[in-house]
Write an enzyme that holds these catalytic residues in place. Structure first.
Site, PDB file in Angstrom:
ATOM      1  N   GLY A  24       0.826  -1.215   0.000  1.00 14.25           N
ATOM      2  CA  GLY A  24       0.000   0.000   0.000  1.00 14.25           C
ATOM      3  C   GLY A  24       0.850   1.251   0.000  1.00 14.25           C
ATOM      4  N   GLU A 176       9.707  10.902 -12.385  1.00  9.65           N
ATOM      5  CA  GLU A 176       9.168   9.531 -12.434  1.00  9.65           C
ATOM      6  C   GLU A 176       9.470   8.847 -13.760  1.00  9.65           C
ATOM      7  OE1 GLU A 176       6.807   7.963  -9.868  1.00  9.65           O
ATOM      8  OE2 GLU A 176       7.849   9.405  -8.603  1.00  9.65           O
ATOM      9  N   ARG A 210       3.447  13.791  -8.670  1.00 13.52           N
ATOM     10  CA  ARG A 210       4.765  13.159  -8.501  1.00 13.52           C
ATOM     11  C   ARG A 210       5.831  13.686  -9.451  1.00 13.52           C
ATOM     12  NH1 ARG A 210       4.784   6.784  -7.534  1.00 13.52           N
ATOM     13  NH2 ARG A 210       2.961   6.551  -6.208  1.00 13.52           N
ATOM     14  N   HIS A 246       0.727   9.241 -12.865  1.00  8.81           N
ATOM     15  CA  HIS A 246       1.558   8.886 -14.013  1.00  8.81           C
ATOM     16  C   HIS A 246       0.721   9.078 -15.271  1.00  8.81           C
ATOM     17  CE1 HIS A 246       4.152   6.184 -11.240  1.00  8.81           C
ATOM     18  NE2 HIS A 246       4.762   7.326 -11.456  1.00  8.81           N
ATOM     19  N   CYS A 369       3.604  -0.078 -17.669  1.00  8.38           N
ATOM     20  CA  CYS A 369       4.454   0.273 -16.508  1.00  8.38           C
ATOM     21  C   CYS A 369       5.622  -0.691 -16.396  1.00  8.38           C
ATOM     22  CB  CYS A 369       3.685   0.175 -15.195  1.00  8.38           C
ATOM     23  SG  CYS A 369       2.243   1.202 -15.097  1.00  8.38           S
TER      24      CYS A 369
HETATM   25  O1  SUG Z   1       4.893   4.021  -8.150  1.00  7.56           O
HETATM   26  N1  SUG Z   1       3.175   1.109  -7.246  1.00  7.56           N
HETATM   27  C1  SUG Z   1       3.852   1.885  -8.263  1.00  7.56           C
HETATM   28  C2  SUG Z   1       3.167   1.709  -9.598  1.00  7.56           C
HETATM   29  C3  SUG Z   1       3.961   2.295 -10.728  1.00  7.56           C
HETATM   30  C4  SUG Z   1       3.174   2.405 -11.992  1.00  7.56           C
HETATM   31  N2  SUG Z   1       3.961   2.878 -13.050  1.00  7.56           N
HETATM   32  C5  SUG Z   1       3.522   3.547 -14.145  1.00  7.56           C
HETATM   33  N3  SUG Z   1       2.333   4.025 -14.201  1.00  7.56           N
HETATM   34  N4  SUG Z   1       4.349   3.739 -15.106  1.00  7.56           N
HETATM   35  C6  SUG Z   1       3.884   3.359  -7.872  1.00  7.56           C
HETATM   36  O2  SUG Z   1       2.886   3.844  -7.323  1.00  7.56           O
HETATM   37  C7  SUG Z   1       2.903   0.048  -5.098  1.00  7.56           C
HETATM   38  C8  SUG Z   1       3.739  -0.629  -4.039  1.00  7.56           C
HETATM   39  C9  SUG Z   1       2.924  -1.235  -2.956  1.00  7.56           C
HETATM   40  O3  SUG Z   1       1.724  -1.028  -2.890  1.00  7.56           O
HETATM   41  O4  SUG Z   1       3.510  -1.936  -2.130  1.00  7.56           O
HETATM   42  C10 SUG Z   1       3.706   0.902  -6.059  1.00  7.56           C
HETATM   43  O5  SUG Z   1       4.804   1.321  -5.751  1.00  7.56           O
END
Ligand code: SUG
Length: 437
Positions: A24, A176, A210, A246, A369
């Site tokens: 999370g 990012e 972000r 993103h 992603c």
């Molecule tokens: O940075 N999720 C990542 C997902 C990244 C998605 N990337 C793109 N859209 N390109 C983030 O939010 C979740 C980790 C966790 O819930 O433990 C996480 O980091």
């Protein structure tokens, strides 16, 4: 030096690590928050990723594979004041801050679209492709990725790519990577860039953007992109508040095709016509821009299905034939399915595949992603990192090791258990060994 004429795009994915769990940790990431604390399956996550790589390679697209990053990151725990033996460190972190423990065990580096921003040599100041490793400074668990990522990308691509360090500057320069960058081009020639940032006015009400404008500008400057063909667009605050910090969750592009949600950008129609003009000047072709309105697919549906996070691949040399790898969730939503069907009927895609990436999707990451696009001159591709290039042999060895060594059931309580941690370190090291030269 003569610039090579034909550029083709490789895909770089990473094997999901054995400590994959639902922490999370993705603030403002709806799926990550919704699955917090659920039981994860690292073996299934890694195999789902490999299934996608197999499909990409079967389409004739060069696919490279990075090993999982080393976890736990004990250096993070020590730097944050935990002390003692390795086991004690983990136990202390579990008792005092489960969030920090989860960050130190996170496999978020699997989402390689966030690893770096990449631009090809035909667009900027250098003959080779340029790559800036993203600092990921917006989140604790992701800010531990870049140092390892930098080394891995150097090991993999060597001098074939000009690699820049992550941007300094902390929050002001939070970056990012490719998730907030789009490139439009034609016939593997020079292109036009759109960097998408979230800070400044109008501001989102719920979530912190972000990507900063200053970071996007710094990357474009470093890579020597031409102002005339480089745009900085602001994300719509509504998209960020819906969970799409993103841009690749609300917009996608490949070659001369761009598809985006109506509320992806806080830009006026003037920005779209400037882009179209710049594209025509740069490529002598017309940009195909498709806007998806809220009635065809609501912003919430976009975020829940990750339709715009489909992975688009050009599968012929002329750039005429495109394949789309959609998350399986797209097939389960009538509106999203209808759009994909229409795009195929209109000839924008020659094939559509639905891929099951649920372990990644539950952490808020879809097909796009999980891959970083890296362009190379066509005649160099076969000499680049053959030990990390997808092959039947590599695929077979990786699958065998994952099936034998990866856990299939991980809860947050497991993260500090010495036997779990020892098994995870061993499994990760053996996967990394397979990907060594
Ligand atoms: O940075 N999720 C990542 C997902 C990244 C998605 N990337 C793109 N859209 N390109 C983030 O939010 C979740 C980790 C966790 O819930 O433990 C996480 O980091």
């Amino acid at each position: 030096m003569n610039r090579p004429m034909h550029w083709i795009e490789g895909q770089v994915d990473r094997i999901v690590g054995p400590t994959h769990h639902f922490g999370g940790l993705g603030i403002g990431n709806v799926a990550s928050q919704a699955h917090h604390g659920q039981v994860s399956n690292p073996a299934a996550a890694a195999l789902q990723g490999l299934d996608k790589m197999r499909l990409v390679a079967s389409l004739g697209v060069p696919q490279w594979i990075l090993p999982p990053q080393r976890r736990p990151d004990l250096g993070l725990l020590r730097a944050l004041g935990f002390a003692g033996s390795d086991d004690e460190l983990l136990r202390q972190a579990r008792d005092e801050s489960p969030t920090i423990l989860s960050a130190a065990m996170s496999c978020s580096a699997m989402w390689t679209a966030n690893a770096a921003t990449v631009t090809p040599g035909c667009d900027g100041a250098y003959p080779e492709s340029c790559l800036t490793v993203a600092n990921l400074d917006a989140s604790l668990h992701r800010a531990i990725e870049p140092l390892q990522t930098l080394v891995e990308l150097q090991e993999t691509f060597g001098n074939a790519v000009r690699i820049f360090d992550p941007l300094p500057g902390g929050a002001a320069m939070r970056d990012e990577g490719a998730a907030n960058h789009m490139r439009l081009a034609c016939n593997a020639g020079p292109g036009v860039h759109i960097f998408v940032y979230g800070d400044g006015k109008p501001r989102p009400e719920r979530y912190w953007p972000r990507q900063s404008l200053a970071a996007s500008q710094a990357v474009a400057r470093r890579h020597g992109l031409r102002d005339e063909f480089t745009f900085f667009w602001k994300q719509h605050p509504r998209a960020i508040d819906a969970g799409a910090f993103h841009n690749d969750v609300v917009a996608m592009s490949d070659g001369d095709l761009m598809i985006h949600h109506d509320f992806a950008f806080a830009e006026t129609h003037q920005a779209y016509s400037q882009l179209e003009q710049a594209f025509a000047k740069r490529t002598r072709r017309k940009l195909t821009r498709i806007e998806v309105d809220e009635t065809s697919l609501s912003m919430d549906e976009a975020v829940n299905t990750y339709l715009f996070n489909s992975q688009i691949l050009t599968v012929d040399r002329e750039g005429e034939s495109r394949v789309m790898l959609c998350p399986a969730e797209v097939a389960e939503n009538a509106n999203a399915r209808r759009l994909v069907q229409r795009w195929r009927d209109d000839g924008h895609f020659s094939e559509i595949h639905f891929v099951d990436l649920r372990q990644s999707m539950h952490g808020g990451g879809g097909p796009a992603c999980l891959r970083l696009r890296v362009p190379f001159p066509e005649d160099e591709v076969d000499s680049i990192a053959p030990h990390r290039r997808w092959s039947e042999r590599l695929d077979g060895e990786l699958r065998k090791t994952i099936r034998r060594e990866y856990p299939t059931h991980v809860t947050l309580d497991d993260l500090a258990r010495p036997d779990f941690v020892a098994q995870a370190i061993g499994a990760r090291d053996r996967v990394a060994q397979i990907l060594c030269p």
